[in-house]
Each structure stands twice: as structure tokens, then as C-alpha cells.
Design an enzyme around this catalytic site. Structure first.
Site, PDB file in Angstrom:
ATOM      1  N   CYS A 172       0.811  -1.084  -0.115  1.00 52.96           N
ATOM      2  CA  CYS A 172      -0.042  -0.078  -0.067  1.00 52.96           C
ATOM      3  C   CYS A 172       0.843   1.251  -0.039  1.00 52.96           C
ATOM      4  CB  CYS A 172      -0.943  -0.038   1.191  1.00 52.96           C
ATOM      5  SG  CYS A 172      -2.160  -1.317   1.162  1.00 52.96           S
ATOM      6  N   CYS A 218       1.239   3.034   3.311  1.00 49.72           N
ATOM      7  CA  CYS A 218       1.886   2.362   4.383  1.00 49.72           C
ATOM      8  C   CYS A 218       3.479   1.669   4.195  1.00 49.72           C
ATOM      9  CB  CYS A 218       1.078   1.129   4.631  1.00 49.72           C
ATOM     10  SG  CYS A 218       1.812  -0.131   5.830  1.00 49.72           S
ATOM     11  N   GLY A 272       2.792  -6.298   9.624  1.00 50.20           N
ATOM     12  CA  GLY A 272       2.381  -7.104   8.569  1.00 50.20           C
ATOM     13  C   GLY A 272       1.071  -7.487   8.228  1.00 50.20           C
ATOM     14  N   CYS A 308      -4.440  11.380  22.777  1.00 51.17           N
ATOM     15  CA  CYS A 308      -3.567  10.571  23.710  1.00 51.17           C
ATOM     16  C   CYS A 308      -3.981  10.284  25.407  1.00 51.17           C
ATOM     17  CB  CYS A 308      -2.041  11.513  23.717  1.00 51.17           C
ATOM     18  SG  CYS A 308      -1.386  11.306  22.146  1.00 51.17           S
ATOM     19  N   ARG A 368      -3.289   1.801  25.274  1.00 52.60           N
ATOM     20  CA  ARG A 368      -2.526   0.666  24.409  1.00 52.60           C
ATOM     21  C   ARG A 368      -1.224   0.437  24.549  1.00 52.60           C
ATOM     22  NH1 ARG A 368      -6.829   2.876  22.330  1.00 52.60           N
ATOM     23  NH2 ARG A 368      -8.087   1.918  20.578  1.00 52.60           N
ATOM     24  N   LEU A 369      -0.874  -0.652  24.256  1.00 54.37           N
ATOM     25  CA  LEU A 369       0.658  -1.229  24.392  1.00 54.37           C
ATOM     26  C   LEU A 369       0.861  -1.972  23.264  1.00 54.37           C
ATOM     27  CD1 LEU A 369       0.921  -2.530  28.190  1.00 54.37           C
ATOM     28  CD2 LEU A 369       1.811  -0.140  27.018  1.00 54.37           C
ATOM     29  N   ASP A 372      27.158  13.449 -20.312  1.00 57.78           N
ATOM     30  CA  ASP A 372      28.246  14.280 -20.606  1.00 57.78           C
ATOM     31  C   ASP A 372      28.759  14.125 -21.847  1.00 57.78           C
ATOM     32  OD1 ASP A 372      30.074  16.625 -19.811  1.00 57.78           O
ATOM     33  OD2 ASP A 372      31.444  15.069 -19.780  1.00 57.78           O
TER      34      ASP A 372
END
Length: 526
Positions: free
Chosen positions: A34, A37, A77, A264, A269-270, A485
């Protein structure tokens, strides 16, 4: 005797936030590419032996559930490319008898045809499917793969197989898929799913631009222009999504306003990356390796203390950075989107530029002193298009300046050896071999205008602590510049293009080779 102190879960931070939601990345591999991502060239993968085993995942999950985690989400993933996914789900579902309330998974939906029913029977109760367009052509452009029809069929299959909750996560990008928002909302009329629209966020490699961001309030206005006033539904205290419903519709919609209105203050979440690092904040670089701790023989009690110490170091917001950078109209951080697979495996999809000091913002040279000394190789390619006369002179070796291809080869070899002098933050490497090859190709389809190509491949090798991609790229590019060149007197419309890494070996990422193999499996090439 002192009174016994009350028990405090190690999942409380210093701001009295209790973390009962754990995201576990099962793999760094993905069968899509994606654009928002992942860079087109892919990412470096961690060797499989350094990823968490099934037994280690089970132990970590059990530890966290014993301390109060109530929701586990499996990410990547792409989780479905992991061969032992079903075994992992079955073992984690057993934790529901010990306090776990929800076992969820985020997926791109490609492989659900063969996995949805077994996963539901094994105990998976919530499914989040990343889907950003309902247009087949646009799907290919956004994911760099085919498969939209398959995803839609699999979504319907999952909904009919007893999965308690099915959600669609949709990243909205102005000028790409923002006109499809109301089409996604229409899906909820008879389909009891939740469609969540996510503000487009920047990270290194996705070419983010502020003009591509569509604030959630603008999306809400567009929806109400078509469907009328929507109803606000009750959000859970820790929801990242603001939920709504079109009156009378079976499903719901939501907005994840990561850029214009951060959340926040209620973070619960961890994250555990695929290689076993505990990450307490998406924006932070401080990680502890639970993998190394377990493999060193730590007891569960010692792991609890390690986790507790890490959680207590969590900052109030954005790893201690100024929250204003995330508000509408402010500056923007280089981060990865919360719904895709990147944030849960930061070791693979870096959320910061390695050559930028995270504290000062200044450029720096990366310390490679701790990296393994391995044999490394990289191949890169560049090509330059020539007009008829320039192409003829190169092919017949009649250019007045000399043998163009031979001079270009020598220039490429010399440039590869001088890369550290040309690219400021590159490490000086003792190259063991550099080889430059040039070949001529005439484009017959463009014979009227006349277009010939010089295709230049540069291979570089060394034995050292860091890769030689830049040396190979520099060699190929300077060889192309040399052709330019030497031919500029007879061809002023030359174009140097398609400079890219073709292959590399050695180091942490192993063997990288672009691969468009079967979409059903996650190839490990990039």
C-alpha cells in the site's frame, strides 16, 4: 509490621492510565504494498529466528492478561501469512477463561476466504479489514496488487460466519479516494459493519503532503450532505474512533482523527513488535526486548517488573513531544498510520528517519558499531534515454570524446569508491569489488522520434557492518551522468531515469529481491 501495600497493576502509568489493550504483531511480512503504508521498494525484514515464536507469543499474552489486559489485537505485516496463525488464535482464545474479553485481528482481507471460518471457530471475535477503495482499478494503484473482488467477497463471508464484529478501516487521501466516502457509508445500510475513516498521516517513504489530508469534519459534512443528519453513538472511554450512524442503517461509521484531533489522553494501548519489543507509545523510540528477556531465562515475576518499569516511563502524549504538532494547521510528524500494520512492528517500518537526531532534529551519521560484520552485496540500475544520433554514435563508438561506454564504466567504478565523499552521511566502506555493466536497447515502438536506452547496472560488494546500496546507486547514477556528458553535444533531450536498487544481500534484512509473487502469500523479499 507495616501494613501490606495495596496491589497496583504494572499496566498503570504515571498519569493513572490503565493499559488493558495489547497489540501483538505476528509478522513483518505483507502481501500488499500500500502506497500510504510502505515505500515501493519495500522494507528490511528481521531474520525469522529473531521474531517471537508461537510459545513466546503465548507466554507474553498470558502475562499481560494476568495483569489486566482485556483486549488483544493481532497485527502485522499481514497476520494471515503466518503459517501458525490458527494455532496462535486457538491458544490465545483460551485466555478468555482468565479475563480476556476480546481477541481481534487486523488484516487486508486477501486470504480470508480460507481463514475466516477456522479463525472464528478458534475464538477470533473481531475482524478489522483495511480497505481504501471500492474501485478495482484504484485498488491496484493504491495497493500495487490486484484483489478487490476477493476482499469484498471475503468480508461478506466473515460477516456470515459468526464473527461478532467486522470493521472496515479506510485511509482517506484527497484526490485519491475522498470521493468514495459516501459509497463506503452506503455499505452500512443493510450490512451490520463499522466503516472507519482514518486521516492520512505522514511517515518516511509515503510522500505525504498536507494538501492530501482530509480533516474528519470535512468528511462528516460531505456525508450529511448526501444522507442527512447522522446520529452520534456512544463511544467507549478509550475509543480512537468517533462513532456515528445514519438513522435506520444497520451499520455504523467512525472517524479516526489522528492528525486534527489526537486522543493521547485516553490511551490504553501497548504494542509488541514482531521481534518482541514492547512499545508503550507509537511515537516513542524507547523499547525493551521481551524476546531477549525471555530467552535469557527471566521468570514471570522479573518480566512483570520489566514491563512495569517501561509503562511507568510512558509520557503524557506523543512520547513527550509537543501535542500542537498534531493539531490542525500545525506541523506534522513523520509517523505511521494506526490502523495499518506498520506501528506494531517498528523494527521493520521505521517511524523516524535514521539520519535525523530524534531530540534535536539535526542530521547525524548512524552508529553502525554494534552491527554484525557480514558479507554484503547490492546491485543498482540506472538508465538514460538517447536520441537517434547519440544512440548511433554510442553503438558504433564514433563519439568524438571517445569510447562512451568504457568511460562510463570507469566513472561508475570510481564513483562507487567515492560514495562517502559524495553523500555526506554515508560511511566510508572498504569495497572488495565494484562492477559496472552497460547495454544498449533500441525502442522500436518509438522509432519516429528515436529513443535508444543505455541501461547501466552497478554491483558493489564489501565485508562490513553496513550495506552497500548507496555505493551501487552512486556507481550506476554517475555512469549515466557520464554518458550524458559525453553525448550532450549531439543529444539535448536525454533523460536519466528509473534509478533503483535491484538486489541486496547481507546484514539484518538478508536477501532483498523485488518479487511480484502470488498475492495469497507474503513473500519475504522486501
Amino acid at each position: 509490621m507495616d501494613a501490606e501495600e495495596p496491589y497496583v497493576s504494572p499496566l498503570f502509568d504515571q498519569h493513572n492510565r490503565f493499559h488493558d489493550y495489547l497489540r501483538i504483531s505476528l509478522t513483518e511480512r505483507c502481501n500488499l504494498r500500500c502506497t500510504y503504508c510502505m515505500p515501493e521498494e519495500g522494507v528490511q525484514l528481521t531474520p525469522s529466528e529473531k521474531l517471537l515464536s508461537r510459545e513466546e507469543i503465548e507466554r507474553v499474552a498470558r502475562l499481560f492478561v494476568s495483569k489486566g489486559v482485556r483486549k488483544i489485537r493481532l497485527t502485522g505485516g499481514e497476520p494471515t501469512v503466518r503459517k501458525d496463525l490458527l494455532d496462535i488464535v486457538e491458544s490465545l482464545a483460551q485466555l478468555k477463561s482468565q479475563g480476556l474479553e476480546s481477541l481481534a485481528m487486523t488484516t487486508n482481507g486477501i486470504a480470508l476466504r480460507r481463514t475466516a471460518e477456522p479463525l472464528a471457530l478458534a475464538g477470533l471475535d473481531t475482524l478489522n479489514v483495511s480497505l481504501d477503495t471500492l474501485d478495482p482499478h484504484k485498488y491496484v494503484l493504491m495497493t500495487r496488487r490486484k484483489g478487490l473482488e476477493r476482499v469484498l467477497e471475503n468480508l461478506e463471508r466473515a460477516s456470515s460466519m459468526g464473527m461478532q464484529t467486522v470493521k472496515i478501516n479506510c485511509v482517506i487521501i484527497r484526490g485519491v479516494n475522498d470521493t468514495e466516502v459516501t459509497d463506503f457509508v452506503a455499505l452500512t445500510k443493510t450490512w451490520p459493519i463499522s466503516v472507519r475513516f482514518i486521516e492520512y498521516m505522514p511517515f518516511g517513504g509515503n510522500r505525504w503532503e498536507k494538501r492530501k489530508l482530509v480533516p474528519y469534519k470535512e468528511l462528516l459534512n460531505r456525508i450529511e450532505e448526501r444522507f442527512g443528519k447522522v446520529e452520534k453513538i456512544l463511544d467507549d472511554p478509550n475509543d480512537t474512533s468517533k462513532g456515528f450512524r445514519v438513522p435506520g442503517y444497520a451499520g455504523t461509521i467512525g472517524f479516526i482523527s489522528s492528525m486534527t484531533n489526537h486522543f493521547c489522553g485516553t490511551c490504553n494501548r501497548l504494542r509488541i513488535t514482531a521481534d518482541g519489543n514492547l512499545k508503550v507509545c507509537l511515537f516513542g523510540d524507547n523499547e525493551i526486548s521481551l524476546r531477549d528477556a525471555m530467552r535469557s531465562g527471566m521468570t514471570d515475576g522479573q518480566l512483570h517488573q520489566l514491563i512495569s518499569d517501561s509503562v511507568k516511563r510512558k509520557k503524557k502524549q506523543h512520547a513527550g513531544m509537543d501535542a500542537r504538532v498534531m493539531e490542525e494547521g500545525g506541523e506534522y510528524l513523520l509517523i505511521t498510520p494506526p490502523h495499518c500494520h506498520g506501528p506494531d512492528q517498528i523494527g521493520a517500518y521505521s517511524n523516524r528517519l535514521s539520519h535525523i537526531d530524534q531530540h534535536t532534529g539535526e542530521a547525524k551519521m548512524v552508529d553502525v558499531g554494534g552491527k554484525d560484520i557480514t558479507r554484503r552485496m547490492a546491485r543498482a540500475r540506472a538508465r538514460i534515454s538517447l536520441g537517434v544520433e547519440a544512440y548511433r554514435q554510442v553503438k558504433e563508438n564514433t563519439n568524438v570524446k571517445g569510447d562512451v561506454l568504457t568511460v562510463a564504466k570507469i566513472a561508475g567504478i570510481q564513483a562507487a569508491k567515492q560514495t562517502a565523499s559524495l553523500i555526506p552521511l554515508c560511511h566510508p566502506l572498504a569495497l572488495t569489488k565494484v562492477d559496472v555493466a552497460c547495454r544498449l536497447v533500441w525502442n522500436e515502438a518509438n522509432e519516429v522520434e528515436g529513443k535508444g536506452l543505455v541501461i547501466i547496472d552497478c554491483m558493489a560488494q564489501c565485508t562490513g557492518p553496513t550495506g552497500v546500496e548507496m555505493e551501487a546507486l552512486t556507481g550506476a547514477t554517475v555512469a549515466a551522468l557520464t554518458v550524458f556528458d559525453m553525448c550532450k553535444a549531439v543529444g539535448r533531450n536525454m533523460v536519466i531515469e528509473h534509478v533503483s536498487v535491484l538486489e541486496k544481500t547481507g546484514g539484518k534484512s538478508g536477501h532483498f529481491l523485488p518479487d511480484d509473487s502470488d498475492i495469497e502469500r507474503g513473500n519475504g523479499s522486501d
